[in-house]
Motif scaffolding. Structure first.
Motif, PDB file in Angstrom:
ATOM      1  N   LYS A 147      -9.853  20.609 -11.338  1.00  0.00           N
ATOM      2  CA  LYS A 147      -9.225  19.557 -12.122  1.00  0.00           C
ATOM      3  C   LYS A 147      -9.998  19.357 -13.411  1.00  0.00           C
ATOM      4  O   LYS A 147     -11.196  19.572 -13.478  1.00  0.00           O
ATOM      5  CB  LYS A 147      -9.184  18.251 -11.329  1.00  0.00           C
ATOM      6  CG  LYS A 147      -8.289  18.299 -10.096  1.00  0.00           C
ATOM      7  CD  LYS A 147      -8.234  16.947  -9.414  1.00  0.00           C
ATOM      8  CE  LYS A 147      -7.313  16.969  -8.200  1.00  0.00           C
ATOM      9  NZ  LYS A 147      -7.246  15.648  -7.535  1.00  0.00           N
ATOM     10  N   LYS A 148      -9.283  18.903 -14.422  1.00  0.00           N
ATOM     11  CA  LYS A 148      -9.893  18.673 -15.726  1.00  0.00           C
ATOM     12  C   LYS A 148     -10.959  17.585 -15.644  1.00  0.00           C
ATOM     13  O   LYS A 148     -11.972  17.634 -16.330  1.00  0.00           O
ATOM     14  CB  LYS A 148      -8.807  18.283 -16.730  1.00  0.00           C
ATOM     15  CG  LYS A 148      -9.302  18.152 -18.152  1.00  0.00           C
ATOM     16  CD  LYS A 148      -8.150  17.853 -19.079  1.00  0.00           C
ATOM     17  CE  LYS A 148      -8.632  17.742 -20.517  1.00  0.00           C
ATOM     18  NZ  LYS A 148      -7.511  17.447 -21.443  1.00  0.00           N
ATOM     19  N   GLU A 149     -10.726  16.574 -14.791  1.00  0.00           N
ATOM     20  CA  GLU A 149     -11.663  15.459 -14.694  1.00  0.00           C
ATOM     21  C   GLU A 149     -13.003  15.896 -14.106  1.00  0.00           C
ATOM     22  O   GLU A 149     -14.047  15.359 -14.459  1.00  0.00           O
ATOM     23  CB  GLU A 149     -11.063  14.340 -13.840  1.00  0.00           C
ATOM     24  CG  GLU A 149      -9.835  13.672 -14.455  1.00  0.00           C
ATOM     25  CD  GLU A 149      -8.573  14.493 -14.277  1.00  0.00           C
ATOM     26  OE1 GLU A 149      -8.613  15.497 -13.530  1.00  0.00           O
ATOM     27  OE2 GLU A 149      -7.550  14.150 -14.888  1.00  0.00           O
ATOM     28  N   SER A 150     -12.990  16.881 -13.216  1.00  0.00           N
ATOM     29  CA  SER A 150     -14.226  17.314 -12.572  1.00  0.00           C
ATOM     30  C   SER A 150     -15.045  18.249 -13.451  1.00  0.00           C
ATOM     31  O   SER A 150     -16.226  18.469 -13.192  1.00  0.00           O
ATOM     32  CB  SER A 150     -13.908  18.020 -11.244  1.00  0.00           C
ATOM     33  OG  SER A 150     -13.197  19.223 -11.488  1.00  0.00           O
ATOM     34  N   GLY A 151     -14.432  18.811 -14.481  1.00  0.00           N
ATOM     35  CA  GLY A 151     -15.131  19.725 -15.363  1.00  0.00           C
ATOM     36  C   GLY A 151     -15.416  21.072 -14.735  1.00  0.00           C
ATOM     37  O   GLY A 151     -16.279  21.805 -15.198  1.00  0.00           O
ATOM     38  N   GLN A 152     -14.699  21.422 -13.661  1.00  0.00           N
ATOM     39  CA  GLN A 152     -14.913  22.695 -12.974  1.00  0.00           C
ATOM     40  C   GLN A 152     -13.636  23.530 -12.979  1.00  0.00           C
ATOM     41  O   GLN A 152     -13.214  24.060 -11.971  1.00  0.00           O
ATOM     42  CB  GLN A 152     -15.392  22.458 -11.543  1.00  0.00           C
ATOM     43  CG  GLN A 152     -16.776  21.828 -11.474  1.00  0.00           C
ATOM     44  CD  GLN A 152     -17.271  21.693 -10.051  1.00  0.00           C
ATOM     45  OE1 GLN A 152     -16.560  21.985  -9.110  1.00  0.00           O
ATOM     46  NE2 GLN A 152     -18.507  21.255  -9.896  1.00  0.00           N
ATOM     47  N   LEU A 153     -13.009  23.622 -14.136  1.00  0.00           N
ATOM     48  CA  LEU A 153     -11.820  24.454 -14.272  1.00  0.00           C
ATOM     49  C   LEU A 153     -12.200  25.925 -14.200  1.00  0.00           C
ATOM     50  O   LEU A 153     -13.281  26.325 -14.631  1.00  0.00           O
ATOM     51  CB  LEU A 153     -11.124  24.165 -15.600  1.00  0.00           C
ATOM     52  CG  LEU A 153     -10.520  22.774 -15.757  1.00  0.00           C
ATOM     53  CD1 LEU A 153      -9.987  22.594 -17.166  1.00  0.00           C
ATOM     54  CD2 LEU A 153      -9.394  22.559 -14.757  1.00  0.00           C
ATOM     55  N   ARG A 154     -11.291  26.737 -13.655  1.00  0.00           N
ATOM     56  CA  ARG A 154     -11.502  28.176 -13.577  1.00  0.00           C
ATOM     57  C   ARG A 154     -10.320  28.873 -14.237  1.00  0.00           C
ATOM     58  O   ARG A 154      -9.171  28.450 -14.091  1.00  0.00           O
ATOM     59  CB  ARG A 154     -11.638  28.616 -12.113  1.00  0.00           C
ATOM     60  CG  ARG A 154     -12.800  27.951 -11.380  1.00  0.00           C
ATOM     61  CD  ARG A 154     -14.134  28.429 -11.920  1.00  0.00           C
ATOM     62  NE  ARG A 154     -15.251  27.816 -11.236  1.00  0.00           N
ATOM     63  CZ  ARG A 154     -15.887  26.731 -11.676  1.00  0.00           C
ATOM     64  NH1 ARG A 154     -15.497  26.132 -12.786  1.00  0.00           N
ATOM     65  NH2 ARG A 154     -16.904  26.238 -11.013  1.00  0.00           N
ATOM     66  N   PHE A 155     -10.601  29.950 -14.969  1.00  0.00           N
ATOM     67  CA  PHE A 155      -9.583  30.623 -15.758  1.00  0.00           C
ATOM     68  C   PHE A 155      -9.506  32.098 -15.373  1.00  0.00           C
ATOM     69  O   PHE A 155     -10.404  32.632 -14.738  1.00  0.00           O
ATOM     70  CB  PHE A 155      -9.913  30.497 -17.252  1.00  0.00           C
ATOM     71  CG  PHE A 155      -9.987  29.074 -17.730  1.00  0.00           C
ATOM     72  CD1 PHE A 155      -8.866  28.437 -18.231  1.00  0.00           C
ATOM     73  CD2 PHE A 155     -11.180  28.373 -17.660  1.00  0.00           C
ATOM     74  CE1 PHE A 155      -8.930  27.127 -18.662  1.00  0.00           C
ATOM     75  CE2 PHE A 155     -11.250  27.057 -18.086  1.00  0.00           C
ATOM     76  CZ  PHE A 155     -10.130  26.437 -18.588  1.00  0.00           C
TER      77      PHE A 155
END
Length: 242
Positions: A147-155
């Motif tokens: 999630k964007k809020e957690s700052g742990q996005l994966r691409f």
């Protein structure tokens, strides 16, 4: 950068944690965990991985029958595998659903994501364990979720591909390389223009100052002459009165 692609061909936790796949240092602890993880896919799994969906965030009370009831509306199901604990037999909250046709797979992937089953909002994605080399699941810091809020996005996945990276070497050449002399010359010319304009302004101001002085001097002489005339007139009146 020549082999860069928006979709990952091989899973790398460091690249997956970067918005454009060019990071050289991990920016969160999960990436460290994924880089240090030694995950071995389950070789006993059978079926076509390209026709299999990964379903997560399930209610621990959800059964295979419930999943079949919900996901069969998108097409014919070949097999459902609800992952359970080997010791207790309880559900781990995720499952794999294999369809008979790709059309049903794509429809379920599009419509079933964030569907609520047994008061739980589920997450649906394509199976990547057997289709992407080096895959690390999210529970070990990998995956393509987040999630964007957690700052742990994966691409790097189909739903969240890499963004096109900025060509940093060209930018450095523009700022510090070949074009720097032109920009320096331009800046020097600019300073010359400002200086000449300031000098012209000062000169024009100096020219105006004497004019103002002369006008003030002229004004003072007029006042003095008027006062002299008034004094002479006053004397004449006094002489007449006598």
């Amino acid at each position: 950068m020549a082999d860069w692609a928006p979709i990952a061909k091989e899973y790398d936790p460091l690249k997956a944690g970067s918005i454009d796949g060019t990071d050289e240092e991990p920016h969160d602890r999960a990436i460290w965990r994924a880089m240090l993880a030694r995950y071995v896919p389950n070789k006993g799994v059978t079926g076509d991985p390209h026709l299999t969906l990964f379903v997560a965030r399930l209610n621990l009370q959800t059964t295979e029958e419930k999943l079949k009831e919900v996901f069969s509306r998108y097409g014919d199901i070949r097999k459902i595998r609800l992952v359970r604990d080997l010791v207790t037999g309880f559900s781990k909250g995720y499952a794999f659903i294999e369809y008979k046709e790709e059309r049903a797979l794509l429809k379920a992937h599009r419509d079933a994501n964030r569907l609520v089953i047994d008061q739980h909002e589920i997450f649906v994605d394509f199976e990547l364990e057997r289709t992407l080399k080096g895959w690390i699941p999210r529970r070990l810091g990998g995956g393509f979720g987040g999630k964007k809020e957690s700052g742990q996005l994966r691409f790097g996945g189909r739903d969240r591909p890499f963004r096109k990276p900025i060509n940093l070497p060209n930018m450095k050449n523009d700022f510090y390389g070949e074009g720097s002399s032109e920009k320096r010359n331009w800046s020097r010319e600019g300073t010359r223009d400002w200086r000449t304009r300031d000098r012209d302004h000062e000169r024009s101001r100096d020219k105006r100052w004497p004019e103002r002085d002369r006008s003030w001097a002229w004004g003072d002489s007029e006042r003095e002459r008027d006062s002299k005339e008034e004094r002479s007139r006053g004397r004449e009146r006094k002489d007449r009165d006598r």
